[in-house]
Design a protein around this motif. Structure first.
Motif, mmCIF file in Angstrom:
data_model
loop_
_atom_site.group_PDB
_atom_site.id
_atom_site.type_symbol
_atom_site.label_atom_id
_atom_site.label_comp_id
_atom_site.label_asym_id
_atom_site.label_seq_id
_atom_site.Cartn_x
_atom_site.Cartn_y
_atom_site.Cartn_z
ATOM 1 N N UNK A 146 0.853 -1.198 0.000
ATOM 2 C CA UNK A 146 0.000 0.000 0.000
ATOM 3 C C UNK A 146 0.887 1.247 0.000
ATOM 4 N N UNK A 147 1.942 1.211 0.826
ATOM 5 C CA UNK A 147 2.849 2.368 0.894
ATOM 6 C C UNK A 147 3.569 2.585 -0.429
ATOM 7 N N UNK A 148 3.919 1.464 -1.111
ATOM 8 C CA UNK A 148 4.664 1.584 -2.370
ATOM 9 C C UNK A 148 3.764 1.941 -3.551
ATOM 10 N N UNK A 149 2.595 1.323 -3.644
ATOM 11 C CA UNK A 149 1.786 1.424 -4.863
ATOM 12 C C UNK A 149 0.446 2.143 -4.699
ATOM 13 N N UNK A 150 -0.010 2.285 -3.443
ATOM 14 C CA UNK A 150 -1.324 2.897 -3.211
ATOM 15 C C UNK A 150 -1.309 4.372 -3.539
ATOM 16 N N UNK A 151 -2.445 4.865 -4.060
ATOM 17 C CA UNK A 151 -2.559 6.304 -4.360
ATOM 18 C C UNK A 151 -3.770 6.826 -3.609
ATOM 19 N N UNK A 152 -3.577 7.958 -2.915
ATOM 20 C CA UNK A 152 -4.703 8.549 -2.191
ATOM 21 C C UNK A 152 -5.458 9.489 -3.117
ATOM 22 N N UNK A 153 -6.765 9.301 -3.187
ATOM 23 C CA UNK A 153 -7.606 10.151 -4.021
ATOM 24 C C UNK A 153 -8.484 11.017 -3.131
ATOM 25 N N UNK A 154 -8.978 12.142 -3.674
ATOM 26 C CA UNK A 154 -9.806 13.034 -2.860
ATOM 27 C C UNK A 154 -10.976 12.277 -2.231
ATOM 28 N N UNK A 155 -11.340 12.678 -1.023
ATOM 29 C CA UNK A 155 -12.473 12.055 -0.352
ATOM 30 C C UNK A 155 -12.097 10.785 0.393
ATOM 31 N N UNK A 156 -10.793 10.548 0.544
ATOM 32 C CA UNK A 156 -10.356 9.387 1.334
ATOM 33 C C UNK A 156 -10.451 8.068 0.605
ATOM 34 N N UNK A 157 -10.356 8.118 -0.737
ATOM 35 C CA UNK A 157 -10.368 6.860 -1.503
ATOM 36 C C UNK A 157 -8.929 6.415 -1.762
ATOM 37 N N UNK A 158 -8.657 5.191 -1.375
ATOM 38 C CA UNK A 158 -7.340 4.623 -1.601
ATOM 39 C C UNK A 158 -7.384 3.750 -2.845
ATOM 40 N N UNK A 159 -6.541 4.091 -3.829
ATOM 41 C CA UNK A 159 -6.519 3.301 -5.059
ATOM 42 C C UNK A 159 -5.413 2.253 -4.969
ATOM 43 N N UNK A 160 -5.824 0.997 -5.028
ATOM 44 C CA UNK A 160 -4.851 -0.110 -4.949
ATOM 45 C C UNK A 160 -5.129 -1.086 -6.094
ATOM 46 N N UNK A 161 -5.435 -0.495 -7.254
ATOM 47 C CA UNK A 161 -5.887 -1.345 -8.358
ATOM 48 C C UNK A 161 -4.767 -2.108 -9.061
ATOM 49 N N UNK A 162 -3.506 -1.869 -8.652
ATOM 50 C CA UNK A 162 -2.425 -2.641 -9.284
ATOM 51 C C UNK A 162 -2.229 -3.996 -8.614
ATOM 52 N N UNK A 163 -2.851 -4.207 -7.413
ATOM 53 C CA UNK A 163 -2.650 -5.507 -6.758
ATOM 54 C C UNK A 163 -3.844 -6.032 -5.971
ATOM 55 N N UNK A 164 -4.875 -5.209 -5.721
ATOM 56 C CA UNK A 164 -6.009 -5.682 -4.909
ATOM 57 C C UNK A 164 -7.316 -5.826 -5.683
ATOM 58 N N UNK A 165 -7.698 -4.798 -6.437
ATOM 59 C CA UNK A 165 -9.065 -4.876 -6.964
ATOM 60 C C UNK A 165 -9.257 -4.543 -8.449
#
Ligand code: 5GP
Length: 189
Positions: A29-48
């Motif tokens: 998450x720290x390496x690949x996660x991206x924080x989007x406005x409104x508290x959305x965490x984007x982890x689409x490269x490995x989770x969803x």
């Protein structure tokens, strides 16, 4: 007697290695996660979206380990992103996986449904399950990728309870502690 409770229950070898899935997930998450406005965490490269199947399996093993001594009749989730972790946990526990659908199929009878507000999409939608797959007295384990405000989970709890079944456990890969879901759900007991 060397077999685990899971092996005795499923009648086949189940390898639950001692992993540190949580630390691995945190690093990713720290390496690949991206924080989007409104508290959305984007982890689409490995989770969803793209899914790291090995990492997801390690997460699933952690859940299976925690519930190997609990009577679970089926694993439940909501399509689409809950399906990957849920099906892996169900396979490890040797039980079916049942996912709530976001569109009512024209062929579905005995529909159990509930309205869910989607925090990421800012709108409500109905989720449904056929009553033929949820029976009175069944114990369900809810598995999902995220817990934010807990609306998806509460919707599923209400469907499960309307069938006379119960949610006997929860396993969420990523709980966003700054949103209220975790607190609300823990207060339910
Ligand atoms: P809740 O109902 O707890 O508010 O939200 C849970 C659902 O919303 C999850 O099933 C997940 O699909 C989606 N979700 C919530 N927060 C996030 C997020 O930060 N990132 C992504 N990718 N999905 C989220």
């Amino acid at each position: 007697e060397t077999s685990s409770p899971l092996e005795r229950r499923t009648g086949r070898p189940v390898f639950l290695t001692t992993t540190r899935a949580m630390e691995i997930l945190k690093k990713r998450i720290q390496q690949e996660g991206k924080c989007h406005p409104g508290g959305v965490l984007k982890v689409d490269s490995f989770i969803n979206h793209q899914i790291d199947a090995s990492l997801m399996m390690e997460i699933a093993k952690e859940f299976a380990k925690r519930f190997e001594d609990t009577k679970i009749d089926k694993v439940i989730t909501i399509e689409a992103s809950g399906i990957a972790p849920a099906i892996m946990v169900a396979s490890l526990l040797g039980v079916p996986m049942l996912f709530a659908k976001k569109k009512v199929p024209s062929t579905m009878n005995g529909i159990l449904k509930s309205e869910v507000f989607s925090f990421t999409k800012s709108r409500s939608y109905n989720v449904c399950i056929s009553d033929k797959f949820l029976r009175k007295g069944e114990k369900c384990l809810f598995i999902d990728d995220f817990l934010a405000n807990g609306c998806a989970l509460q919707g599923l709890i209400s469907i499960v309870e309307s069938a006379g079944a119960t949610v006997a456990g929860l396993g969420i890969a990523i709980e966003k502690g700054f949103q209220i879901g975790g607190r609300v759900i823990r207060n339910l007991g």
